[in-house]
Design a protein around this motif. Structure first.
Motif, PDB file in Angstrom:
ATOM      1  N   GLN A 270      18.606-118.272   4.692  1.00 12.96           N
ATOM      2  CA  GLN A 270      18.027-117.621   5.628  1.00 12.96           C
ATOM      3  C   GLN A 270      17.600-116.527   6.048  1.00 12.96           C
ATOM      4  OE1 GLN A 270      16.423-120.745   6.687  1.00 12.96           O
ATOM      5  NE2 GLN A 270      17.183-120.132   9.177  1.00 12.96           N
ATOM      6  N   LYS A 271      19.189-115.544   5.590  1.00 18.33           N
ATOM      7  CA  LYS A 271      19.257-114.160   5.702  1.00 18.33           C
ATOM      8  C   LYS A 271      17.749-113.486   4.971  1.00 18.33           C
ATOM      9  CE  LYS A 271      22.704-109.939   4.907  1.00 18.33           C
ATOM     10  NZ  LYS A 271      23.504-109.778   4.338  1.00 18.33           N
TER      11      LYS A 271
ATOM     12  N   ASN B  35      14.830-115.158   4.398  1.00 20.50           N
ATOM     13  CA  ASN B  35      13.760-114.873   4.499  1.00 20.50           C
ATOM     14  C   ASN B  35      12.197-115.630   4.129  1.00 20.50           C
ATOM     15  OD1 ASN B  35      12.267-115.554   7.217  1.00 20.50           O
ATOM     16  ND2 ASN B  35      11.392-113.605   7.604  1.00 20.50           N
TER      17      ASN B  35
ATOM     18  N   ASP C 124       9.828-117.355   2.327  1.00 19.30           N
ATOM     19  CA  ASP C 124       8.266-118.440   2.880  1.00 19.30           C
ATOM     20  C   ASP C 124       8.434-119.817   2.145  1.00 19.30           C
ATOM     21  OD1 ASP C 124       7.760-116.512   4.294  1.00 19.30           O
ATOM     22  OD2 ASP C 124       6.114-115.058   2.144  1.00 19.30           O
TER      23      ASP C 124
ATOM     24  N   THR D 217      17.389-119.918  15.311  1.00 20.35           N
ATOM     25  CA  THR D 217      15.908-119.138  16.213  1.00 20.35           C
ATOM     26  C   THR D 217      15.855-119.439  17.906  1.00 20.35           C
ATOM     27  OG1 THR D 217      14.387-120.072  15.386  1.00 20.35           O
ATOM     28  CG2 THR D 217      15.430-119.301  13.580  1.00 20.35           C
TER      29      THR D 217
ATOM     30  N   ALA E 121      10.697-111.104  12.631  1.00 20.72           N
ATOM     31  CA  ALA E 121      10.743-111.149  10.750  1.00 20.72           C
ATOM     32  C   ALA E 121      10.915-110.873   9.683  1.00 20.72           C
ATOM     33  CB  ALA E 121       9.789-112.540  10.897  1.00 20.72           C
TER      34      ALA E 121
ATOM     35  N   ARG F  53      11.524-108.771   6.209  1.00 20.88           N
ATOM     36  CA  ARG F  53      12.008-109.085   5.178  1.00 20.88           C
ATOM     37  C   ARG F  53      12.116-108.409   4.592  1.00 20.88           C
ATOM     38  NH1 ARG F  53       8.826-113.531   1.857  1.00 20.88           N
ATOM     39  NH2 ARG F  53       8.899-112.314   0.668  1.00 20.88           N
TER      40      ARG F  53
END
Length: 228
Positions: free
Chosen positions: A6-7, A9, A11, A79, A221, A223
């Motif tokens: 999750q950290k 992010n 795809d 989220t 979001a 990256r």
């Protein structure tokens, strides 16, 4: 591993670090990493491709609902968008459930619901039980009154994923008092088998929770450049 993914992010469909790299990162044996990957693969959160590597699922819509519960259980916040989507589904399912409960409830169901309401009142007076837990029990008893196991299994993860926020919500006794008043209204609807009124009361009841559980807009979001 969930927090790590999750950290960073990733795809959908993106390749994750190898088992060896994950083993080094977390300081555990590759067997432990392999077991964790198997769990997440069974939940359709990850895909392992022979001679290729580990990938985040390319089809997020197929991820098991239990994955969201797992996020909550390990302390990862959903989220804003995901929370709102979960609340929307919960509203749909609970309104359907209360309609079925009005048709199918038994005297034993009514007694079980009344018992939870009475314990909720006692908790408000200082019995020591947590009103957030009793709210959960009331809604599960309501689903039991619908006599549809699949509906109960469907809604349970939504309560797990909002457990922390609901505990904060019910920390205010005035909130609990209003909620239990609405629980009484729902029980009256079941006694009268009034599905239309029950739907209206449940919609208002869920609406209070939706308003209270709304959180600030999700972080952009972005990256991070460094993945390892």
């Amino acid at each position: 591993m969930l927090a790590f993914i999750q950290k960073r992010n990733y795809d959908p469909g993106e390749r994750l670090p190898s088992e060896r790299e994950l083993s080094e990162r977390f300081g555990v044996g590759r067997g432990v990493v392999r077991e964790a990957l198997s769990v997440l693969e069974n939940l359709r959160y990850l895909t392992r491709k022979p001679n290729s590597g580990v990938y985040l699922t390319a089809m997020p819509e197929r991820v098991s609902l239990e994955t969201l519960s797992l996020f909550s259980e390990v302390g990862i916040e959903l989220t804003t968008d995901k929370l709102q989507e979960a609340l929307e589904v919960r509203r749909i399912v609970e309104i359907q459930a209360v309609q079925l409960a009005c048709e199918r409830r038994t005297e034993a169901d009514l007694q079980a619901l009344q018992a939870v309401i009475d314990r909720f009142d006692a908790a408000m007076a200082g019995s020591g039980e947590r009103t957030a837990d009793l709210d959960y029990e009331f809604h599960m008893a309501l689903f039991s009154a619908a006599h549809n196991t699949v509906l109960t299994q469907m809604v349970h993860p939504f309560y797990l994923m909002s457990a922390h926020r609901r505990a904060t919500f019910f920390a205010d006794n005035t909130v609990g008092a209003v909620s239990n008043l609405q629980h009484r209204e729902l029980l009256d609807c079941l006694r009268a088998r009034d599905a239309q009124r029950a739907s209206r009361v449940m919609s208002a009841h869920i609406g209070r929770v939706e308003s209270a559980l709304r959180i600030s807009p999700a972080q952009p979001a972005g990256r991070p450049a460094l993945r390892r």
